[in-house]
Design a protein around this motif. Structure first.
Motif, PDB file in Angstrom:
ATOM      1  N   ALA A   1      56.301 -47.886  19.295  1.00  0.00           N
ATOM      2  CA  ALA A   1      57.696 -47.283  19.193  1.00  0.00           C
ATOM      3  C   ALA A   1      57.706 -47.356  17.820  1.00  0.00           C
ATOM      4  CB  ALA A   1      58.171 -48.380  20.554  1.00  0.00           C
ATOM      5  N   ARG A   2      57.985 -47.796  17.085  1.00  0.00           N
ATOM      6  CA  ARG A   2      58.514 -47.758  15.839  1.00  0.00           C
ATOM      7  C   ARG A   2      58.236 -46.909  15.019  1.00  0.00           C
ATOM      8  NH1 ARG A   2      58.568 -54.461  13.377  1.00  0.00           N
ATOM      9  NH2 ARG A   2      60.024 -54.294  14.566  1.00  0.00           N
ATOM     10  N   SER A   3      57.171 -45.659  15.428  1.00  0.00           N
ATOM     11  CA  SER A   3      56.348 -44.961  15.341  1.00  0.00           C
ATOM     12  C   SER A   3      57.052 -43.060  15.436  1.00  0.00           C
ATOM     13  CB  SER A   3      55.521 -44.655  15.119  1.00  0.00           C
ATOM     14  OG  SER A   3      54.843 -44.098  16.215  1.00  0.00           O
ATOM     15  N   GLY A   4      58.012 -43.683  16.606  1.00  0.00           N
ATOM     16  CA  GLY A   4      58.967 -42.799  17.129  1.00  0.00           C
ATOM     17  C   GLY A   4      59.002 -42.052  18.316  1.00  0.00           C
ATOM     18  N   LEU A   5      57.180 -43.403  19.158  1.00  0.00           N
ATOM     19  CA  LEU A   5      56.234 -42.568  20.039  1.00  0.00           C
ATOM     20  C   LEU A   5      56.781 -43.260  21.892  1.00  0.00           C
ATOM     21  CD1 LEU A   5      52.947 -42.163  19.836  1.00  0.00           C
ATOM     22  CD2 LEU A   5      54.704 -40.374  19.551  1.00  0.00           C
ATOM     23  N   MET A   6      57.610 -42.691  22.850  1.00  0.00           N
ATOM     24  CA  MET A   6      57.408 -43.217  24.236  1.00  0.00           C
ATOM     25  C   MET A   6      56.600 -43.348  24.530  1.00  0.00           C
ATOM     26  SD  MET A   6      59.962 -43.509  26.487  1.00  0.00           S
ATOM     27  CE  MET A   6      61.247 -42.749  26.266  1.00  0.00           C
ATOM     28  N   VAL A   7      56.794 -45.434  24.332  1.00  0.00           N
ATOM     29  CA  VAL A   7      55.116 -46.082  25.105  1.00  0.00           C
ATOM     30  C   VAL A   7      55.791 -45.986  26.675  1.00  0.00           C
ATOM     31  CG1 VAL A   7      54.464 -48.149  25.165  1.00  0.00           C
ATOM     32  CG2 VAL A   7      55.126 -47.458  23.133  1.00  0.00           C
ATOM     33  N   ALA A   8      53.943 -45.285  27.311  1.00  0.00           N
ATOM     34  CA  ALA A   8      53.930 -45.430  28.798  1.00  0.00           C
ATOM     35  C   ALA A   8      53.250 -45.880  29.322  1.00  0.00           C
ATOM     36  CB  ALA A   8      53.487 -44.134  29.331  1.00  0.00           C
ATOM     37  N   THR A   9      53.291 -47.269  30.622  1.00  0.00           N
ATOM     38  CA  THR A   9      52.825 -48.089  30.447  1.00  0.00           C
ATOM     39  C   THR A   9      51.546 -47.361  32.237  1.00  0.00           C
ATOM     40  OG1 THR A   9      52.544 -49.911  31.235  1.00  0.00           O
ATOM     41  CG2 THR A   9      52.997 -49.367  29.131  1.00  0.00           C
ATOM     42  N   GLY A  10      50.765 -47.853  32.411  1.00  0.00           N
ATOM     43  CA  GLY A  10      50.623 -48.111  34.198  1.00  0.00           C
ATOM     44  C   GLY A  10      51.999 -48.671  34.629  1.00  0.00           C
ATOM     45  N   GLY A  11      52.534 -49.836  34.368  1.00  0.00           N
ATOM     46  CA  GLY A  11      53.499 -50.786  34.705  1.00  0.00           C
ATOM     47  C   GLY A  11      53.618 -51.883  35.143  1.00  0.00           C
ATOM     48  N   GLY A  12      52.166 -52.626  35.509  1.00  0.00           N
ATOM     49  CA  GLY A  12      52.113 -53.234  35.872  1.00  0.00           C
ATOM     50  C   GLY A  12      51.985 -55.125  35.220  1.00  0.00           C
ATOM     51  N   PRO A  13      51.484 -56.432  34.872  1.00  0.00           N
ATOM     52  CA  PRO A  13      51.018 -56.741  35.010  1.00  0.00           C
ATOM     53  C   PRO A  13      49.981 -56.796  33.410  1.00  0.00           C
ATOM     54  CG  PRO A  13      50.761 -57.367  37.149  1.00  0.00           C
ATOM     55  CD  PRO A  13      50.558 -56.362  36.422  1.00  0.00           C
ATOM     56  N   GLY A  14      49.053 -58.275  32.787  1.00  0.00           N
ATOM     57  CA  GLY A  14      48.702 -58.095  32.018  1.00  0.00           C
ATOM     58  C   GLY A  14      49.105 -57.255  30.593  1.00  0.00           C
ATOM     59  N   ALA A  15      47.914 -56.284  30.508  1.00  0.00           N
ATOM     60  CA  ALA A  15      48.085 -55.326  28.525  1.00  0.00           C
ATOM     61  C   ALA A  15      49.200 -54.017  28.853  1.00  0.00           C
ATOM     62  CB  ALA A  15      47.063 -54.358  28.799  1.00  0.00           C
ATOM     63  N   MET A  16      49.680 -54.228  30.040  1.00  0.00           N
ATOM     64  CA  MET A  16      50.165 -53.504  30.502  1.00  0.00           C
ATOM     65  C   MET A  16      52.044 -53.649  30.390  1.00  0.00           C
ATOM     66  SD  MET A  16      48.869 -51.783  34.056  1.00  0.00           S
ATOM     67  CE  MET A  16      47.963 -53.062  34.813  1.00  0.00           C
ATOM     68  N   GLU A  17      52.140 -54.814  30.558  1.00  0.00           N
ATOM     69  CA  GLU A  17      53.246 -55.585  30.450  1.00  0.00           C
ATOM     70  C   GLU A  17      53.555 -56.325  29.204  1.00  0.00           C
ATOM     71  OE1 GLU A  17      55.268 -59.077  32.527  1.00  0.00           O
ATOM     72  OE2 GLU A  17      53.848 -59.913  31.043  1.00  0.00           O
ATOM     73  N   ALA A  18      52.472 -56.044  27.992  1.00  0.00           N
ATOM     74  CA  ALA A  18      52.531 -56.131  26.765  1.00  0.00           C
ATOM     75  C   ALA A  18      52.459 -55.343  26.197  1.00  0.00           C
ATOM     76  CB  ALA A  18      50.970 -56.889  26.498  1.00  0.00           C
ATOM     77  N   ALA A  19      52.846 -53.784  26.229  1.00  0.00           N
ATOM     78  CA  ALA A  19      52.470 -52.759  25.907  1.00  0.00           C
ATOM     79  C   ALA A  19      54.417 -52.416  25.704  1.00  0.00           C
ATOM     80  CB  ALA A  19      51.885 -51.744  25.789  1.00  0.00           C
ATOM     81  N   ASN A  20      55.021 -52.607  26.768  1.00  0.00           N
ATOM     82  CA  ASN A  20      56.368 -52.490  27.261  1.00  0.00           C
ATOM     83  C   ASN A  20      56.862 -53.538  26.419  1.00  0.00           C
ATOM     84  OD1 ASN A  20      54.864 -51.596  30.422  1.00  0.00           O
ATOM     85  ND2 ASN A  20      56.300 -50.321  29.238  1.00  0.00           N
ATOM     86  N   LEU A  21      56.832 -54.829  26.246  1.00  0.00           N
ATOM     87  CA  LEU A  21      57.404 -55.711  26.165  1.00  0.00           C
ATOM     88  C   LEU A  21      57.227 -55.547  23.658  1.00  0.00           C
ATOM     89  CD1 LEU A  21      58.010 -58.297  25.063  1.00  0.00           C
ATOM     90  CD2 LEU A  21      55.904 -59.339  25.343  1.00  0.00           C
ATOM     91  N   GLY A  22      56.462 -54.766  23.543  1.00  0.00           N
ATOM     92  CA  GLY A  22      56.336 -54.341  22.057  1.00  0.00           C
ATOM     93  C   GLY A  22      57.585 -53.489  21.934  1.00  0.00           C
ATOM     94  N   ALA A  23      57.390 -52.416  22.908  1.00  0.00           N
ATOM     95  CA  ALA A  23      58.619 -51.097  22.492  1.00  0.00           C
ATOM     96  C   ALA A  23      60.167 -51.754  22.846  1.00  0.00           C
ATOM     97  CB  ALA A  23      58.340 -50.451  23.873  1.00  0.00           C
ATOM     98  N   TYR A  24      60.088 -52.947  23.943  1.00  0.00           N
ATOM     99  CA  TYR A  24      60.857 -53.403  23.991  1.00  0.00           C
ATOM    100  C   TYR A  24      61.741 -54.887  22.697  1.00  0.00           C
ATOM    101  CZ  TYR A  24      65.080 -55.840  25.804  1.00  0.00           C
ATOM    102  OH  TYR A  24      66.122 -56.663  26.595  1.00  0.00           O
ATOM    103  N   ALA A  25      60.583 -54.509  22.025  1.00  0.00           N
ATOM    104  CA  ALA A  25      61.333 -55.282  21.252  1.00  0.00           C
ATOM    105  C   ALA A  25      60.882 -54.913  19.778  1.00  0.00           C
ATOM    106  CB  ALA A  25      60.184 -56.568  20.785  1.00  0.00           C
TER     107      ALA A  25
END
Length: 370
Positions: free
Chosen positions: A176-200
């Protein structure tokens, strides 16, 4: 707007702007806007060729616009979702009423409706699901105009207290800090973690460390989805202006709840549309964290258009976890064999750690057109 062009109107503010600017609604599409307070306007303006999708309006106004030649798709009563919605979901919307129990939320009610109507084989319900999913795809395309999207795939079973979860969160933040829009499958686990990182991503580094510490108290969505979601919503509430990201979950896997860290949630009923829609929009590449059957399916769902060139230039694919993808689930040797001698061979990489991913994506992107 050129003569004869149509415009989608998705809010009352847009409706008023168009009427004020043009004095006409002819040929427009009005999507899920409550027009009960705009009867006088509807009686006065031209609505020939207008399409009203799920717009409540007074009976007099509905009769007039139909007489003009407008096409009116009325709201559908007693549904736990809006099939004509003009925007993507937000976590606060899906989890509204969580304090009364997860079963009372729109997310859970939509899943229960899906399970019931799918078992009944109701053709009307099938039609409504199709309209809903098409509306979500339309809203998703509007959101992503001008964005470069990177997909992050991985297993739903990864616990919040696992080191790999923190690693996936750091990856999401870096992307996210590199300017990309992070997209995941939207569920728990690794998907949640990646969305959390983009939020942070917009905050100081310590914010992510504190969020991870708070989330460890409820490490998984079983036995209580409510407690799992509530901890995430509390993290968002404590720092409400986090970075944007996208998640694309599905009620087909309704036992896996949507994570609350993506600001934009494109939730579908049809899993096949959801899978293809996510991968096809990841124009900056896809990162595959360790996962099981679902992640393997996503690897080869992405590899197929890269193999045949059906999307044009192959897109970067980065698999993370050498032992996992060469020994535990040996997808990498098969991917290499498919890629041999083809342009996609220059667009795939296997790395050991999430820290290597940004450089790998940059390297693979540099091979475009070579």
């Amino acid at each position: 707007m050129p003569p004869g062009a149509t415009e989608e109107i998705e809010s009352l503010e847009e409706f008023d702007r168009v009427v004020s600017a043009t004095g006409s609604l002819a040929g427009h599409r009005v999507q899920s806007v409550d027009l009960t307070a705009r009867t006088a306007v509807l009686l006065a303006v031209d609505t020939s060729g207008t399409v009203f999708l799920g717009c409540p309006m007074e009976r007099e106004a509905a009769a007039k616009v139909r007489a003009d030649g407008a096409l009116v798709f009325p709201p559908v009563p007693h549904l736990p979702f809006d099939p004509y919605r003009g925007t993507l979901y937000r976590p606060e919307e899906l989890y509204e009423g969580l304090e009364k129990g997860y079963g009372n939320t729109p997310d859970a009610l939509a899943y229960a409706w899906f399970e019931r109507t799918r078992a009944d084989g109701d053709v009307v319900a099938s039609m409504l699901r199709g309209i809903h999913d098409d509306a979500v795809s339309d809203a998703l395309d509007e959101l992503l105009v001008g964005e470069r999207v990177v997909g992050v795939m991985g297993g739903h079973g990864l616990r919040r207290d696992a080191p790999e979860y923190a690693g996936a969160a750091r990856l999401g933040r870096a992307l996210a800090r590199s300017g990309l829009m992070v997209a995941t499958g939207g569920g728990p686990g690794a998907m949640e973690a990646a969305n959390l990182g983009a939020y942070a991503a917009p905050f100081e580094d310590g914010m992510l460390d504190r969020a991870l510490a708070d989330l460890r108290g409820v490490p998984g969505f079983t036995p209580s989805v409510g407690a799992w979601a509530a901890t995430a919503l509390a993290v968002r509430a404590a720092r409400p202006d986090g970075g944007p990201s996208l998640s694309v979950p599905t009620w087909f896997y309704g036992h896996e709840p949507s994570n609350a860290f993506a600001g934009h949630i494109a939730k579908y009923f049809a899993n096949a549309i959801r899978e293809d829609g996510l991968l096809s929009r990841a124009d900056a590449g896809v990162v595959f964290l360790p996962g099981a059957a679902g992640t393997v399916q996503e690897i080869f769902g992405d590899a197929t258009p890269n193999f045949y060139g059906s999307r044009g230039e192959p897109r970067p694919m980065v698999l993370v976890g050498r032992a996992h993808w060469t020994s535990a689930l040996p997808a990498w040797p098969l991917l290499e064999a498919l890629a041999e001698g083809r342009p996609m061979a220059r667009r795939i990489a296997l790395v050991d750690t999430v820290e290597e991913v940004p450089a790998a994506l940059t390297r693979l992107a540099g091979h475009a057109g070579h």
